[in-house]
Enzyme design. Sequence first.
Site, mmCIF file in Angstrom:
data_model
loop_
_atom_site.group_PDB
_atom_site.id
_atom_site.type_symbol
_atom_site.label_atom_id
_atom_site.label_comp_id
_atom_site.label_asym_id
_atom_site.label_seq_id
_atom_site.Cartn_x
_atom_site.Cartn_y
_atom_site.Cartn_z
ATOM 1 N N ASP A 12 0.841 -1.204 0.000
ATOM 2 C CA ASP A 12 0.000 0.000 0.000
ATOM 3 C C ASP A 12 0.871 1.247 0.000
ATOM 4 O OD1 ASP A 12 -2.301 1.490 -0.038
ATOM 5 O OD2 ASP A 12 -2.863 1.096 2.044
ATOM 6 N N GLY A 13 0.394 2.267 -0.693
ATOM 7 C CA GLY A 13 1.080 3.557 -0.661
ATOM 8 C C GLY A 13 1.730 3.954 -1.983
ATOM 9 N N HIS A 29 3.328 2.684 -9.038
ATOM 10 C CA HIS A 29 3.248 1.222 -9.157
ATOM 11 C C HIS A 29 4.562 0.661 -9.726
ATOM 12 C CE1 HIS A 29 -0.810 1.442 -7.903
ATOM 13 N NE2 HIS A 29 -1.313 1.907 -9.026
ATOM 14 N N TRP A 61 -10.920 -3.185 -9.319
ATOM 15 C CA TRP A 61 -11.597 -2.902 -10.595
ATOM 16 C C TRP A 61 -12.308 -1.560 -10.550
ATOM 17 C CZ3 TRP A 61 -10.364 -5.943 -14.578
ATOM 18 C CH2 TRP A 61 -9.946 -7.253 -14.326
ATOM 19 N N LEU A 123 12.414 -19.845 -2.415
ATOM 20 C CA LEU A 123 11.354 -18.926 -1.954
ATOM 21 C C LEU A 123 10.114 -19.190 -2.797
ATOM 22 C CD1 LEU A 123 10.308 -16.453 -0.369
ATOM 23 C CD2 LEU A 123 11.296 -15.000 -2.148
ATOM 24 N N GLU A 193 0.308 -12.436 13.165
ATOM 25 C CA GLU A 193 0.673 -11.163 13.787
ATOM 26 C C GLU A 193 0.560 -10.080 12.718
ATOM 27 O OE1 GLU A 193 1.366 -10.706 17.003
ATOM 28 O OE2 GLU A 193 1.008 -12.842 17.312
HETATM 29 C C1 FPP Z 1 -1.592 -0.044 -3.431
HETATM 30 O O1 FPP Z 1 -1.186 1.275 -3.540
HETATM 31 C C2 FPP Z 1 -1.082 -0.804 -4.520
HETATM 32 C C3 FPP Z 1 -1.822 -1.467 -5.454
HETATM 33 C C4 FPP Z 1 -3.289 -1.469 -5.469
HETATM 34 C C5 FPP Z 1 -1.187 -2.202 -6.518
HETATM 35 C C6 FPP Z 1 0.077 -2.892 -6.134
HETATM 36 C C7 FPP Z 1 0.801 -3.151 -7.349
HETATM 37 C C8 FPP Z 1 2.138 -3.105 -7.497
HETATM 38 C C9 FPP Z 1 3.121 -2.955 -6.429
HETATM 39 C C10 FPP Z 1 2.712 -3.198 -8.848
HETATM 40 C C11 FPP Z 1 2.148 -4.212 -9.776
HETATM 41 C C12 FPP Z 1 2.284 -5.553 -9.259
HETATM 42 C C13 FPP Z 1 2.826 -6.556 -9.928
HETATM 43 C C14 FPP Z 1 2.900 -7.869 -9.247
HETATM 44 C C15 FPP Z 1 3.396 -6.406 -11.258
HETATM 45 P P1 FPP Z 1 -2.297 2.344 -3.788
HETATM 46 O O2 FPP Z 1 -2.378 2.575 -5.259
HETATM 47 O O3 FPP Z 1 -3.578 1.930 -3.149
HETATM 48 O O4 FPP Z 1 -1.662 3.567 -3.057
HETATM 49 P P2 FPP Z 1 -2.408 4.742 -2.312
HETATM 50 O O5 FPP Z 1 -3.241 4.116 -1.226
HETATM 51 O O6 FPP Z 1 -1.277 5.564 -1.786
HETATM 52 O O7 FPP Z 1 -3.224 5.448 -3.353
#
Ligand code: FPP
Length: 226
Positions: A12-13, A29, A61, A123, A193
């Site tokens: 997240d973030g 991303h 989505w 892993l 945890e």
């Molecule tokens: C959350 O951050 C992240 C996501 C919803 C997507 C996570 C995806 C990746 C790390 C890259 C793509 C993954 C692969 C496996 C190729 P957010 O967009 O919700 O961030 P915010 O809360 O700060 O808006």
Amino acid sequence: MTNPKHIAFILDGNGRWAKKRGLPRTLGHREGVKAIERTLLALIDLKIPYASFYAFSTDNWKRSQEEIFGLFDLAKQYFSKGIDFFNSHDIKVTFFGDLSAFPMDLQIVLKEVSNKTKNNKTLVTGFCLNYGGREDIVHAINSLLKENKKLITLDDISKNLYSKNFPDPDFVIRTSGEQRLSNFQLWQISYSELYFPKVLWPDFNKKYLLKSLKVFSKRKRRFGGY
Ligand code: FPP
């Protein structure tokens, strides 16, 4: 306490990381993918044998088409170019979630990376794509109904979840400071945890992983006993 066997990451973030820099979310991303790669290497260094990553939820989505297709493109690039990386580090790639909703070209790439890494052992990873914890449970129950099961046990459910070949997560790390689970592996995390560091996912690295493990080592897990 010994290190966790399975760490489940809620990434997240990324959006906030990009916003802070005046960049489009897709670039957040992209940096998030680099953080995944760093984390995989750090997990291997620290001898953690299982990791899962919440990368696209059934609720994602609801995001703009631009962001969704940006994520699909990233996933396609990452998992097609990454096969050599995964194989050279003995990383097995598996997926949790209903992949049939994705464009066919992405489905083909995902199938290929899981096939070509299936014998790797150091892993074992589970990338959660079009994944939801409630959907996972319903999917497991539907598989059991197809076998004409009349009475369902706890073990039956565990053995039919997308994570059937993984131990339950010992530790859930959600970055960015948000303190919720957002429909992530709801069955599997009954005794996990939980940890919510403030760091945004694109900044996550080995130093943060070590800090997280220190937090984990201080937890007293009782699993309902004393
Ligand atoms: C959350 O951050 C992240 C996501 C919803 C997507 C996570 C995806 C990746 C790390 C890259 C793509 C993954 C692969 C496996 C190729 P957010 O967009 O919700 O961030 P915010 O809360 O700060 O808006």
